[in-house]
Motif scaffolding. Sequence first.
Motif, PDB file in Angstrom:
ATOM      1  N   PRO A 164       0.829  -1.216   0.000  1.00 46.69           N
ATOM      2  CA  PRO A 164       0.000   0.000   0.000  1.00 46.69           C
ATOM      3  C   PRO A 164       0.859   1.260   0.000  1.00 46.69           C
ATOM      4  CG  PRO A 164      -0.795  -1.577   1.624  1.00 46.69           C
ATOM      5  CD  PRO A 164       0.506  -2.095   1.124  1.00 46.69           C
ATOM      6  N   GLU A 165       0.343   2.302  -0.630  1.00 48.04           N
ATOM      7  CA  GLU A 165       1.031   3.588  -0.672  1.00 48.04           C
ATOM      8  C   GLU A 165       0.094   4.668  -0.140  1.00 48.04           C
ATOM      9  OE1 GLU A 165       2.200   4.092  -4.730  1.00 48.04           O
ATOM     10  OE2 GLU A 165       3.989   2.838  -4.521  1.00 48.04           O
ATOM     11  N   TYR A 166       0.680   5.663   0.510  1.00 51.59           N
ATOM     12  CA  TYR A 166      -0.115   6.707   1.144  1.00 51.59           C
ATOM     13  C   TYR A 166       0.467   8.075   0.826  1.00 51.59           C
ATOM     14  CZ  TYR A 166      -0.890   2.594   4.161  1.00 51.59           C
ATOM     15  OH  TYR A 166      -1.133   1.341   4.642  1.00 51.59           O
ATOM     16  N   ARG A 167      -0.404   9.049   0.643  1.00 50.33           N
ATOM     17  CA  ARG A 167       0.016  10.446   0.731  1.00 50.33           C
ATOM     18  C   ARG A 167       0.001  10.832   2.199  1.00 50.33           C
ATOM     19  NH1 ARG A 167      -2.056  13.890  -4.485  1.00 50.33           N
ATOM     20  NH2 ARG A 167      -1.589  12.311  -6.073  1.00 50.33           N
ATOM     21  N   ILE A 168       0.558  11.963   2.519  1.00 53.49           N
ATOM     22  CA  ILE A 168       0.776  12.301   3.924  1.00 53.49           C
ATOM     23  C   ILE A 168      -0.526  12.348   4.715  1.00 53.49           C
ATOM     24  CG2 ILE A 168       0.765  14.804   3.489  1.00 53.49           C
ATOM     25  CD1 ILE A 168       2.930  14.999   5.714  1.00 53.49           C
ATOM     26  N   ASP A 169      -1.592  12.880   4.125  1.00 47.49           N
ATOM     27  CA  ASP A 169      -2.872  12.951   4.839  1.00 47.49           C
ATOM     28  C   ASP A 169      -3.438  11.555   5.088  1.00 47.49           C
ATOM     29  OD1 ASP A 169      -2.718  15.684   4.904  1.00 47.49           O
ATOM     30  OD2 ASP A 169      -3.968  15.991   3.128  1.00 47.49           O
ATOM     31  N   ASP A 170      -3.280  10.673   4.093  1.00 51.14           N
ATOM     32  CA  ASP A 170      -3.761   9.300   4.241  1.00 51.14           C
ATOM     33  C   ASP A 170      -2.959   8.560   5.310  1.00 51.14           C
ATOM     34  OD1 ASP A 170      -5.621   9.680   2.163  1.00 51.14           O
ATOM     35  OD2 ASP A 170      -4.117   9.160   0.661  1.00 51.14           O
ATOM     36  N   LEU A 171      -1.645   8.737   5.308  1.00 49.78           N
ATOM     37  CA  LEU A 171      -0.788   8.097   6.303  1.00 49.78           C
ATOM     38  C   LEU A 171      -1.179   8.529   7.711  1.00 49.78           C
ATOM     39  CD1 LEU A 171       1.801   6.361   6.878  1.00 49.78           C
ATOM     40  CD2 LEU A 171       3.061   8.537   6.860  1.00 49.78           C
ATOM     41  N   ALA A 172      -1.384   9.824   7.893  1.00 45.45           N
ATOM     42  CA  ALA A 172      -1.757  10.351   9.200  1.00 45.45           C
ATOM     43  C   ALA A 172      -3.101   9.782   9.657  1.00 45.45           C
ATOM     44  CB  ALA A 172      -1.813  11.872   9.150  1.00 45.45           C
ATOM     45  N   ARG A 173      -4.049   9.709   8.729  1.00 41.13           N
ATOM     46  CA  ARG A 173      -5.378   9.199   9.086  1.00 41.13           C
ATOM     47  C   ARG A 173      -5.308   7.739   9.509  1.00 41.13           C
ATOM     48  NH1 ARG A 173      -8.524   6.309   6.112  1.00 41.13           N
ATOM     49  NH2 ARG A 173      -7.389   6.866   4.208  1.00 41.13           N
ATOM     50  N   VAL A 174      -4.599   6.906   8.745  1.00 37.69           N
ATOM     51  CA  VAL A 174      -4.498   5.476   9.069  1.00 37.69           C
ATOM     52  C   VAL A 174      -3.773   5.269  10.392  1.00 37.69           C
ATOM     53  CG1 VAL A 174      -3.520   3.272   8.328  1.00 37.69           C
ATOM     54  CG2 VAL A 174      -4.596   4.777   6.653  1.00 37.69           C
ATOM     55  N   ALA A 175      -2.768   6.087  10.663  1.00 36.11           N
ATOM     56  CA  ALA A 175      -1.979   5.953  11.890  1.00 36.11           C
ATOM     57  C   ALA A 175      -2.664   6.580  13.095  1.00 36.11           C
ATOM     58  CB  ALA A 175      -0.606   6.580  11.700  1.00 36.11           C
ATOM     59  N   GLY A 176      -3.744   7.315  12.878  1.00 34.37           N
ATOM     60  CA  GLY A 176      -4.442   7.953  13.978  1.00 34.37           C
ATOM     61  C   GLY A 176      -3.725   9.178  14.506  1.00 34.37           C
ATOM     62  N   THR A 177      -3.021   9.898  13.637  1.00 34.50           N
ATOM     63  CA  THR A 177      -2.315  11.106  14.049  1.00 34.50           C
ATOM     64  C   THR A 177      -2.634  12.224  13.057  1.00 34.50           C
ATOM     65  OG1 THR A 177      -0.148  11.997  14.699  1.00 34.50           O
ATOM     66  CG2 THR A 177      -0.204  10.484  12.814  1.00 34.50           C
TER      67      THR A 177
ATOM     68  N   LYS B  56       9.736  10.695  -3.485  1.00 36.67           N
ATOM     69  CA  LYS B  56       9.186  11.840  -4.211  1.00 36.67           C
ATOM     70  C   LYS B  56       8.765  11.436  -5.617  1.00 36.67           C
ATOM     71  CE  LYS B  56       9.414  15.424  -1.424  1.00 36.67           C
ATOM     72  NZ  LYS B  56       8.202  16.218  -1.105  1.00 36.67           N
ATOM     73  N   ARG B  57       7.521  11.739  -5.940  1.00 33.61           N
ATOM     74  CA  ARG B  57       7.003  11.550  -7.291  1.00 33.61           C
ATOM     75  C   ARG B  57       6.475  12.895  -7.741  1.00 33.61           C
ATOM     76  NH1 ARG B  57       3.688   5.838  -6.641  1.00 33.61           N
ATOM     77  NH2 ARG B  57       5.479   4.590  -5.924  1.00 33.61           N
ATOM     78  N   GLY B  58       7.340  13.610  -8.440  1.00 36.25           N
ATOM     79  CA  GLY B  58       7.019  14.989  -8.758  1.00 36.25           C
ATOM     80  C   GLY B  58       7.073  15.805  -7.485  1.00 36.25           C
ATOM     81  N   ARG B  59       5.963  16.429  -7.139  1.00 36.14           N
ATOM     82  CA  ARG B  59       5.900  17.229  -5.916  1.00 36.14           C
ATOM     83  C   ARG B  59       5.169  16.496  -4.789  1.00 36.14           C
ATOM     84  NH1 ARG B  59       3.804  23.139  -7.444  1.00 36.14           N
ATOM     85  NH2 ARG B  59       4.438  23.429  -5.238  1.00 36.14           N
ATOM     86  N   VAL B  60       4.821  15.237  -5.034  1.00 39.97           N
ATOM     87  CA  VAL B  60       4.047  14.468  -4.060  1.00 39.97           C
ATOM     88  C   VAL B  60       4.946  13.462  -3.351  1.00 39.97           C
ATOM     89  CG1 VAL B  60       2.112  12.879  -3.740  1.00 39.97           C
ATOM     90  CG2 VAL B  60       1.944  14.718  -5.430  1.00 39.97           C
ATOM     91  N   GLY B  61       4.862  13.428  -2.025  1.00 39.69           N
ATOM     92  CA  GLY B  61       5.593  12.437  -1.246  1.00 39.69           C
ATOM     93  C   GLY B  61       4.750  11.186  -1.052  1.00 39.69           C
ATOM     94  N   ILE B  62       5.350  10.025  -1.338  1.00 43.58           N
ATOM     95  CA  ILE B  62       4.641   8.754  -1.229  1.00 43.58           C
ATOM     96  C   ILE B  62       5.223   7.944  -0.075  1.00 43.58           C
ATOM     97  CG2 ILE B  62       4.042   6.597  -2.383  1.00 43.58           C
ATOM     98  CD1 ILE B  62       2.661   9.057  -3.555  1.00 43.58           C
TER      99      ILE B  62
END
Length: 252
Positions: free
Chosen positions: A2-15, A34-40
């Motif tokens: 699975p891959e997450y953007r920062i908002d998705d990572l925070a939501r799944v981790a509960g932070t 980094k994929r372009g300007r997006v951190g994965i």
Amino acid sequence: MPEYRIDDLARVAGTTSRNVRAYQERGLLPPPEKRGRVGIYTDAHLARLKLVDSLLQRGFTTAHIADFIIGWENGKDLGEVLGLEDAVTQPWTTSEPARIPLAVAREFLGDDAGEQFDRLVQVGVVEVEGEECIIRDTELLAGIVEIAEFGFTPRELVDIHVRVHTAVDAIAKDLIGTVTAHIRGQHGPGWLPEGDEVAVTADMLNKMRALGVSSVHSALARALDQNLQRELGDHLAAALDLDTRGQSGLSA
């Protein structure tokens, strides 16, 4: 993976995304790809994030955690370290959380919804967030709904789950205690794996978790079979006894 953007990572981790960025700045979390300007981010980042949050909740400062992680990773392969973190922090539950209106959940739980919610929250099945109810174990909820159709009350079904949770929690504590005692017996208190020991320790933890799940599942299945057969036999014997007495009364 699975891959997450920062908002998705925070939501799944509960932070929060702000915390994720702060942990990166302090060296607690590896940078994303980094994929372009997006951190994965990946599950490796999620495991590290959960570990950091767990240590913070135990009262450690970010400075202490940073020193610990830097020292631990010194001379080690980051992938192996994250593999060990994953073995420790990755949940085995596969059910995706679901949200339902709080009013719907309260209607199902009946007059004592408040008490039942408190009990389900305590064992980690649900969370109440505003006017919504977050179901952490949707498979369990589906099972409860199906059984309720046979006339069981919500209180009876919650009672069952709480008793099961209490018993399994005791088993889990015993299992983890056995692993901890084994590691301390072999290496002494405060030991941390190094080199090849990191991958070996992660493999041991994963296999021990699998053994625990399999052991509980098979033992419960056998116990249910044995008890069901005994209870059914007792019920049939009692029914036959009543039938025999009734027939004797008629013939008399």
